[in-house]
Design a protein around this motif. Structure first.
Motif, PDB file in Angstrom:
ATOM      1  N   THR A  66       0.833  -1.252   0.205  1.00  0.00           N
ATOM      2  CA  THR A  66       0.065  -0.026  -0.002  1.00  0.00           C
ATOM      3  C   THR A  66       0.778   1.420  -0.096  1.00  0.00           C
ATOM      4  OG1 THR A  66      -2.052  -1.301   0.922  1.00  0.00           O
ATOM      5  CG2 THR A  66      -1.803   1.202   1.256  1.00  0.00           C
ATOM      6  N   ALA A  67       1.949   1.284   0.927  1.00  0.00           N
ATOM      7  CA  ALA A  67       2.805   2.301   0.841  1.00  0.00           C
ATOM      8  C   ALA A  67       3.450   2.696  -0.343  1.00  0.00           C
ATOM      9  CB  ALA A  67       4.018   2.152   1.977  1.00  0.00           C
ATOM     10  N   PHE A  68       4.030   1.663  -1.073  1.00  0.00           N
ATOM     11  CA  PHE A  68       4.583   1.471  -2.294  1.00  0.00           C
ATOM     12  C   PHE A  68       3.687   2.187  -3.447  1.00  0.00           C
ATOM     13  CE2 PHE A  68       5.550  -0.168  -6.345  1.00  0.00           C
ATOM     14  CZ  PHE A  68       7.055   0.133  -6.757  1.00  0.00           C
ATOM     15  N   PRO A 203     -17.275  -6.595 -10.548  1.00  0.00           N
ATOM     16  CA  PRO A 203     -15.842  -6.137 -10.282  1.00  0.00           C
ATOM     17  C   PRO A 203     -14.746  -7.457 -10.140  1.00  0.00           C
ATOM     18  CG  PRO A 203     -17.036  -5.860  -8.103  1.00  0.00           C
ATOM     19  CD  PRO A 203     -18.034  -6.109  -9.118  1.00  0.00           C
ATOM     20  N   THR A 204     -15.330  -8.428  -9.787  1.00  0.00           N
ATOM     21  CA  THR A 204     -14.374  -9.518  -9.648  1.00  0.00           C
ATOM     22  C   THR A 204     -14.393 -10.069 -11.263  1.00  0.00           C
ATOM     23  OG1 THR A 204     -15.222 -10.232  -7.579  1.00  0.00           O
ATOM     24  CG2 THR A 204     -14.197 -11.951  -8.927  1.00  0.00           C
ATOM     25  N   PRO A 257     -11.851 -11.262  -5.467  1.00  0.00           N
ATOM     26  CA  PRO A 257     -10.810 -10.361  -5.601  1.00  0.00           C
ATOM     27  C   PRO A 257     -11.567  -9.151  -6.654  1.00  0.00           C
ATOM     28  CG  PRO A 257     -10.464 -12.236  -7.184  1.00  0.00           C
ATOM     29  CD  PRO A 257     -11.601 -12.608  -6.150  1.00  0.00           C
ATOM     30  N   THR A 258     -11.039  -8.111  -6.443  1.00  0.00           N
ATOM     31  CA  THR A 258     -11.183  -6.784  -7.404  1.00  0.00           C
ATOM     32  C   THR A 258     -10.043  -6.297  -7.783  1.00  0.00           C
ATOM     33  OG1 THR A 258     -11.738  -5.418  -5.663  1.00  0.00           O
ATOM     34  CG2 THR A 258     -13.449  -6.644  -6.241  1.00  0.00           C
ATOM     35  N   LEU A 259      -9.907  -5.334  -8.641  1.00  0.00           N
ATOM     36  CA  LEU A 259      -8.702  -4.476  -8.876  1.00  0.00           C
ATOM     37  C   LEU A 259      -8.048  -3.806  -7.886  1.00  0.00           C
ATOM     38  CD1 LEU A 259      -9.639  -3.197 -12.392  1.00  0.00           C
ATOM     39  CD2 LEU A 259      -7.857  -4.840 -11.861  1.00  0.00           C
ATOM     40  N   ASP A 260      -8.915  -3.360  -7.036  1.00  0.00           N
ATOM     41  CA  ASP A 260      -8.662  -2.754  -5.856  1.00  0.00           C
ATOM     42  C   ASP A 260      -7.820  -3.767  -4.506  1.00  0.00           C
ATOM     43  OD1 ASP A 260      -9.764  -0.252  -6.687  1.00  0.00           O
ATOM     44  OD2 ASP A 260     -11.500  -0.624  -5.798  1.00  0.00           O
ATOM     45  N   HIS A 264      -4.437 -11.789  -3.017  1.00  0.00           N
ATOM     46  CA  HIS A 264      -4.499 -12.947  -2.241  1.00  0.00           C
ATOM     47  C   HIS A 264      -4.938 -13.788  -3.733  1.00  0.00           C
ATOM     48  CE1 HIS A 264      -8.609 -10.877  -2.650  1.00  0.00           C
ATOM     49  NE2 HIS A 264      -9.157 -12.239  -2.443  1.00  0.00           N
ATOM     50  N   PHE A 265      -5.636 -13.338  -4.577  1.00  0.00           N
ATOM     51  CA  PHE A 265      -6.059 -13.940  -5.692  1.00  0.00           C
ATOM     52  C   PHE A 265      -4.635 -14.059  -6.765  1.00  0.00           C
ATOM     53  CE2 PHE A 265      -6.997 -13.706 -10.512  1.00  0.00           C
ATOM     54  CZ  PHE A 265      -7.511 -14.861 -10.812  1.00  0.00           C
ATOM     55  N   VAL A 266      -4.153 -13.212  -7.030  1.00  0.00           N
ATOM     56  CA  VAL A 266      -3.042 -13.199  -7.879  1.00  0.00           C
ATOM     57  C   VAL A 266      -1.691 -14.137  -7.353  1.00  0.00           C
ATOM     58  CG1 VAL A 266      -1.039 -11.824  -8.978  1.00  0.00           C
ATOM     59  CG2 VAL A 266      -3.527 -11.192  -8.680  1.00  0.00           C
ATOM     60  N   PHE A 267      -1.392 -13.969  -6.100  1.00  0.00           N
ATOM     61  CA  PHE A 267      -0.269 -14.811  -5.555  1.00  0.00           C
ATOM     62  C   PHE A 267      -0.646 -16.248  -5.310  1.00  0.00           C
ATOM     63  CE2 PHE A 267       1.271 -10.769  -3.208  1.00  0.00           C
ATOM     64  CZ  PHE A 267       2.055 -10.152  -4.302  1.00  0.00           C
TER      65      PHE A 267
END
Length: 329
Positions: A66-68, A203-204, A257-260, A264-267
């Motif tokens: 999030t910081a990145f 969104p998913t 999951p959503t774009l926001d 968890h989905f991608v990994f």
């Protein structure tokens, strides 16, 4: 879309070179050059590393990401993603790829540097020192690629410039699916495509569609590479990729999951692909020690890559089916 930008540019450039009658190895090299230039605009995320300086360990891994990304919002997809900047920078990168040590070549390289310095100055005047820093990184990266191409090949400056132009111009379009649209016409302020493209109102499913396009881009690049090296795309896929179908149950077990929020989905889905690609039917411990330490061959790496990608594709399809059928809207 970080990987997809480069692979799309690679696939199209290599196909065009092959269509024009280029020798396969040379066509692949040209594709690699275009792909390298296509990744350069995302050098602007380097500034986002400053966001990690404010991250506390107590915030967790999600806090670090999030910081990145919060730090990147001011510069990401801005000056380096402009079609205007690409049109100016590409010829400069081509000029800098001149191989000769003659006075004419030295003048060409000096002119290229002058053009890029001008882009840095414009960025500083238009958007301030941070934009100028990002433009410096962009220019330095392009010059590094251009000099590497000049030392490793006989491509003409004009060919390098065309490869650079295709790479830089192809990059911004993928960002329309996953984030805020780029600053298309920097330093001009004319609005163009100011909103993200939405593939589906859910969104998913919108995220899954964008992920599917990324997968299709990777498949395209691998198909082109296999064709130009006389390899079979499907023959290298191991049957263990079918294990990916079990990922469909994740649609029932985890938050959609959503774009926001998609980490968890991608990994997890990439983890399924990695396991299917790397874990072999014969345990590593059963191999002689000398073979266990040996690096896989190019054909072995291709099998691992294609099996992993197939597993991810199967996992995505299973997830979509279960989500559409079993998850209430």
């Amino acid at each position: 879309m970080f990987i997809g930008h480069g692979l799309l540019a690679f696939a199209v450039a290599a196909c065009v070179a092959d269509w024009r009658g280029w020798e396969p190895r040379r066509a692949l090299f040209l594709g690699a050059v275009a792909g390298a230039f296509a990744t350069i605009p995302d050098i602007d995320v380097a500034y986002a590393l400053v966001g990690l300086l404010e991250w506390q360990v107590s915030d967790g891994a999600l806090g670090a990401s999030t910081a990145f990304w919060d730090a990147s919002r001011g510069v990401h997809r801005s000056v380096t993603h402009s079609l205007v900047v690409g049109a100016i920078a590409a010829p400069a990168f081509g000029l800098f790829a001149a191989r000769s040590s003659s006075a004419r070549a030295r003048i060409a390289r000096a002119a290229a540097i002058a053009v890029l310095v001008g882009l840095v100055v414009i960025a500083a005047l238009q958007d301030g020192p941070i934009a100028a820093l990002v433009m410096c990184l962009f220019a330095a990266s392009g010059l590094l690629v251009a000099r590497g191409v000049a030392r490793a090949s006989t491509l003409s400056p004009a060919t390098v410039a065309l490869a650079a132009l295709w790479g830089l111009w192809s990059h911004p379009w993928g960002d329309l699916l996953t984030g805020s649209p780029p600053d298309w016409l920097f330093p001009f302020g004319a609005p163009v495509l100011e909103s993200r493209l939405v593939l589906h109102s859910d969104p998913t499913l919108n995220l899954l569609g964008a992920f599917g396009i990324e997968l299709a881009t990777i498949w395209l690049a691998l198909a082109v590479g296999c064709r130009l090296t006389d390899r079979s795309l499907l023959a290298a896929v191991d049957r263990r990729a079918g294990v990916g179908v079990a990922y469909g149950v994740a649609a029932l077990a985890v938050t959609p999951p959503t774009l926001d929020v998609s980490y968890h989905f991608v990994f997890s889905i990439l983890g399924v692909g990695l396991l299917c690609g790397v874990v072999r039917e014969s345990p590593l411990l059963a191999l002689p020690r000398s073979r266990a330490r040996r690096l896989p061959s190019s054909d072995g790496l291709l099998e691992i890559t294609l099996t992993a990608l197939t597993a991810v594709t199967v996992a995505l399809g299973a997830y979509v089916v279960v989500y559409v059928v079993a998850v209430p809207s």
